[in-house]
Design an enzyme around this catalytic site. Structure first.
Site, PDB file in Angstrom:
ATOM      1  N   ALA A   1       0.793  -1.234   0.000  1.00 60.62           N
ATOM      2  CA  ALA A   1       0.000   0.000   0.000  1.00 60.62           C
ATOM      3  C   ALA A   1       0.820   1.277   0.000  1.00 60.62           C
ATOM      4  O   ALA A   1       0.253   2.369  -0.085  1.00 60.62           O
ATOM      5  CB  ALA A   1      -0.929   0.006   1.221  1.00 60.62           C
TER       6      ALA A   1
ATOM      7  N   GLY B   1       2.480   3.670  -5.560  1.00 59.42           N
ATOM      8  CA  GLY B   1       1.887   3.209  -6.808  1.00 59.42           C
ATOM      9  C   GLY B   1       0.428   2.837  -6.740  1.00 59.42           C
ATOM     10  O   GLY B   1      -0.406   3.549  -6.166  1.00 59.42           O
TER      11      GLY B   1
ATOM     12  N   TYR C   1       8.358 -13.387 -14.274  1.00 61.10           N
ATOM     13  CA  TYR C   1       7.238 -12.630 -13.711  1.00 61.10           C
ATOM     14  C   TYR C   1       5.919 -13.110 -14.311  1.00 61.10           C
ATOM     15  O   TYR C   1       4.916 -13.287 -13.604  1.00 61.10           O
ATOM     16  CB  TYR C   1       7.453 -11.145 -13.996  1.00 61.10           C
ATOM     17  CG  TYR C   1       6.284 -10.247 -13.717  1.00 61.10           C
ATOM     18  CD1 TYR C   1       5.994  -9.816 -12.425  1.00 61.10           C
ATOM     19  CD2 TYR C   1       5.466  -9.790 -14.748  1.00 61.10           C
ATOM     20  CE1 TYR C   1       4.929  -8.979 -12.162  1.00 61.10           C
ATOM     21  CE2 TYR C   1       4.398  -8.945 -14.500  1.00 61.10           C
ATOM     22  CZ  TYR C   1       4.128  -8.541 -13.207  1.00 61.10           C
ATOM     23  OH  TYR C   1       3.070  -7.706 -12.957  1.00 61.10           O
TER      24      TYR C   1
ATOM     25  N   ARG D   1       6.416  -2.704   3.919  1.00 65.06           N
ATOM     26  CA  ARG D   1       7.578  -2.705   4.807  1.00 65.06           C
ATOM     27  C   ARG D   1       7.999  -1.288   5.192  1.00 65.06           C
ATOM     28  O   ARG D   1       8.608  -1.071   6.235  1.00 65.06           O
ATOM     29  CB  ARG D   1       8.751  -3.419   4.128  1.00 65.06           C
ATOM     30  CG  ARG D   1       8.518  -4.906   3.892  1.00 65.06           C
ATOM     31  CD  ARG D   1       9.741  -5.538   3.265  1.00 65.06           C
ATOM     32  NE  ARG D   1      10.116  -4.847   2.040  1.00 65.06           N
ATOM     33  CZ  ARG D   1      11.315  -4.935   1.465  1.00 65.06           C
ATOM     34  NH1 ARG D   1      12.240  -5.693   2.015  1.00 65.06           N
ATOM     35  NH2 ARG D   1      11.577  -4.294   0.348  1.00 65.06           N
TER      36      ARG D   1
ATOM     37  N   VAL E   1       1.485   0.547 -16.281  1.00 67.26           N
ATOM     38  CA  VAL E   1       1.031   1.602 -15.382  1.00 67.26           C
ATOM     39  C   VAL E   1       2.261   2.400 -14.954  1.00 67.26           C
ATOM     40  O   VAL E   1       3.296   1.824 -14.620  1.00 67.26           O
ATOM     41  CB  VAL E   1       0.331   1.024 -14.139  1.00 67.26           C
ATOM     42  CG1 VAL E   1      -0.232   2.154 -13.281  1.00 67.26           C
ATOM     43  CG2 VAL E   1      -0.771   0.048 -14.547  1.00 67.26           C
TER      44      VAL E   1
END
Length: 288
Positions: A14, A17, A189, A38, A224
């Site tokens: 959170a 981005g 990924y 973190r 994005v």
């Protein structure tokens, strides 16, 4: 979104981005949002921004390393103790690394290690100081797949024990979870995002078997404009700049709006998957 006012949402990843944009939108619509990452300092800054904006909801920062299952379980225990439980779970945290299948290192597939160093041009392009914990190792499979699954399980158990039958689990996926693009740096990924696609559909099937109305949605954005490309191409900042200069990419708020859209659907409507890309990306083999 009226029925979600005052209810509890968890957003992973959170601090920046897409995750930060989702937090702002949920708080704006009156939800009580627990955001984990973190970097607690960035979360605290985000909390101050939400308060200054005068949003009707509230944001509650929580420091949690998704590499560590014990920390995840402790987070859910704290949410239960302080807020009774989770009604909406947004599995947003995710990461990538530029390790091809034919030449990539096993350690590279597993971890993002301290071996990557930032040069002056990267920091200039990033436009901000590099956070102290930017170099900490992150297990790609742990964050993209296992942490998502752990959070999903714990969120469902939280809903079940409180007889919440209208909860929602949203996985922030990628267009890479639906097609294998000819992007060597992205292939590992891509495998993790195909896993997210499979896990989301499997989750829907298990929720139906459990005879619950809890919904599950996968939101799959294309490129994005966030820190993602900078992190992916930390050794080659020019490559990150090039990605964002070929066309106008999506903004993080565009993905956040997609989250609001699926949550706003009537309780009997399940939007299973949203794939969204920038207009200019349609004919280009680029996706992050």
């Amino acid at each position: 979104m009226d029925r979600w006012r005052g209810r509890v949402a968890l957003v992973t990843g959170a601090s920046v981005g897409i995750g930060a944009a989702i937090v702002k939108e949920l708080v704006r619509f009156g939800m009580r949002v627990v955001g984990c990452a973190r970097d607690i300092e960035k979360l605290q800054i985000l909390a101050a921004e939400c308060q200054t904006a005068g949003y009707s909801g509230v944001f509650m920062p929580f420091k949690c390393d998704l590499n560590n299952e014990e920390e995840i379980l402790s987070m859910f225990s704290a949410i239960k103790e302080q807020h009774k439980g989770v009604d909406v779970c947004i599995n947003n945290a995710g990461l990538a690394l530029p390790e091809p299948l034919l030449s990539g290192k096993t350690s590279g597939w597993k971890n993002l290690l301290n071996r990557h160093r930032f040069n002056e041009s990267f920091c200039t392009a990033l436009g901000s100081a590099v956070p102290p914990n930017f170099y900490l190792p992150l297990d790609v499979l742990q964050v993209n797949v296992l942490a998502l699954s752990i959070c999903t399980r714990e969120a469902y158990q939280s809903m079940k024990e409180r007889n919440v039958d209208d909860g929602h689990i949203v996985n922030i996926n990628s267009v890479c979870g639906h097609q294998v693009l000819h992007l060597t740096d992205m292939h590992f990924y891509t495998a993790t995002k195909f896993a997210v696609t499979a896990l989301t559909e499997s989750l829907r099937q298990e929720l139906r078997d459990a005879n619950t109305n809890i919904r599950a949605t996968s939101i799959s954005p294309g490129m994005v404009e966030t820190e993602f490309a900078w992190r992916l191409h930390r050794d080659n900042p020019a490559k990150a700049v090039a990605k964002y200069s070929q066309f106008k990419p999506l903004e993080a708020v565009d993905v956040a709006n997609a989250v609001i859209y699926v949550l706003s659907a009537p309780p009997n409507v399940q939007i299973e998957d949203i794939q969204v890309q920038a207009v200019g990306q349609v004919s280009l083999p680029l996706a992050v």
